[in-house]
Design an enzyme around this catalytic site. Structure first.
Site, PDB file in Angstrom:
ATOM      1  CE1 TYR A 169      40.881  31.293  28.434  1.00  0.00           C
ATOM      2  CE2 TYR A 169      42.019  33.371  28.762  1.00  0.00           C
ATOM      3  CZ  TYR A 169      41.290  32.311  29.273  1.00  0.00           C
ATOM      4  OH  TYR A 169      40.999  32.251  30.601  1.00  0.00           O
ATOM      5  CB  CYS A 341      39.239  48.715  42.051  1.00  0.00           C
ATOM      6  SG  CYS A 341      40.173  47.262  41.591  1.00  0.00           S
TER       7      CYS A 341
END
Ligand SMILES: Cc1cc2nc3c(=O)[nH]c(=O)nc-3n(C[C@H](O)[C@H](O)[C@H](O)COP(=O)(O)O)c2cc1C
Length: 367
Positions: A169, A341
């Site tokens: 970013y 997960c």
């Protein structure tokens, strides 16, 4: 008692354990980036689940920095009321919440921003769109926008802010020679590439003062040819500490780093876990502020080892808490089975499709 459940202080913020919910773009805001009751519920669930610190998904500090639809925003004062509902709800549950401030730079979505993406250099972003090289004026405006966003965060009751300077970013693009090809004061050496990030920290401190936690998430390495490397990353971390950063969350990779992306798949064995441990340890050895390690941590003994072996001070989890928001209370109660997960990263899809983030595997199995 495990060190993981010690109470600690981070620039005045009291944390009841060393677990952090890593920033997770929830995809649950309105089209204007306002918070929603659904997002507040998600945060309340996390606070109820026992995690010491919640970091929100990345929020855009200017409209031009928006990356994805239904992303949370912090670019205007009108957003403060909705954000205040979120912080109040978390505080009622005795939780702590920090907002992640971001600008996606060349990864901005022109369909959402109605403008060309901005970047350190005029080059094709990872989404195939050519970014416009930022002028000095653009840089100054962006620095001020981060400062204003931090002031809004404080007004909205957040316990602190985290700068998103990882994962390619905008701030990460500046740090990375793969994206930053500038020849002015903002490009070249690591001192120059870190200049915008240091200016952002100064702008934030000017707006919120010294007694407000300011964290940063940054890459230990980009894992890209010509990208940010560990030695430069640690040097940038040292400069950021001097500039007034309170803690560094060490991540790595970009969306162009292939298998070495920030959210890696196939974490099967304990040795696959904590895949940024080498980078975190390098930061911890050289920088005397708290280090948070993120990336693939799934087992309690692995988490405990990271703290006991001085790799990091805090353990950050993203995907495990999407599936099990109550994971930390489960571990605290003595049920130390690893997180359920499966690290397939399918959770990105609903988040980007406006359905809000959830565990796809869990939903399919009807569990
Ligand atoms: C659905 C999803 C959304 C994410 N959103 C963000 C984000 O907004 N900001 C950020 O810094 N990282 C984001 N990440 C990366 C995570 O914070 C974390 O660095 C990465 O997933 C590795 O941690 P984990 O193995 O515990 O999932 C996201 C990851 C996922 C799966």
């Amino acid at each position: 008692m495990s060190k993981l459940f010690e109470t600690t202080q981070l620039n005045g913020m009291t944390l009841k354990n060393r677990f952090v919910r890593a920033a997770t773009a929830e995809g649950m805001a309105t089209v204007d980036g306002e918070s929603t009751p659904r997002l507040v519920n998600l945060m309340t669930g996390l606070a109820d689940g026992g995690v010491g610190l919640i970091i929100t998904g990345h929020t855009y500090v200017t409209k031009r920095g928006q990356a994805t639809p239904w992303q949370l925003g912090i670019y205007d004062d009108k957003l403060i009321t909705g954000l205040r509902a979120m912080t109040d709800a978390v505080h009622e549950k005795d939780g702590r919440i920090v907002v992640q401030l971001a600008h996606s730079g060349m990864l901005a979505n022109p369909k959402l921003t109605n403008d060309a993406p901005l970047g350190p250099s005029a080059m094709e972003g990872l989404n195939g769109v050519i970014a416009q090289e930022m002028t000095i004026g653009d840089i100054q405006k962006t620095v001020e926008a981060f400062g204003a966003a931090a002031a809004r965060a404080r007004a909205a009751g957040f316990d602190g802010v985290e700068l998103h300077a990882a994962h390619s970013y905008l701030l990460s693009q500046f740090l990375s020679p793969a994206f930053n090809q500038r020849t002015d004061a903002y490009g070249g050496t690591i001192e120059n590439r870190a200049k915008i990030v240091l200016e952002v920290v100064q702008a934030i401190r000017k707006r919120v003062g010294e007694d407000f936690p300011v964290l940063i998430k940054m890459n230990g390495q980009d894992f890209l040819e010509g990208g940010l490397e560990l030695e430069d990353a640690v040097q940038a971390g040292s400069m950021l500490k001097e500039a007034g950063i309170d803690a560094i969350e060490v991540s790595g990779g970009t969306f162009a780093s292939g298998d070495l992306m920030p959210s890696r798949k196939d974490i099967i064995k304990e040795s696959d876990e904590a895949y940024f441990k080498t980078e975190a340890r390098a930061f911890k050895e050289r920088i005397t502020i708290p280090i948070i390690v993120v990336g693939g941590i799934r087992s309690f003994p692995v988490a405990e080892g990271l703290v006991n072996d001085h790799v990091a001070d805090y353990i950050s989890l993203c995907r495990p808490l999407i599936r099990e928001p109550g994971l930390i209370n489960r571990w605290r109660s003595g049920d130390l089975r690893k997180a359920t997960c499966v690290s397939d990263s399918k959770c990105f899809r609903p988040a980007l499709a406006g359905k809000g983030v959830y565990c796809v595997v869990e939903k399919r199995s009807g569990a």
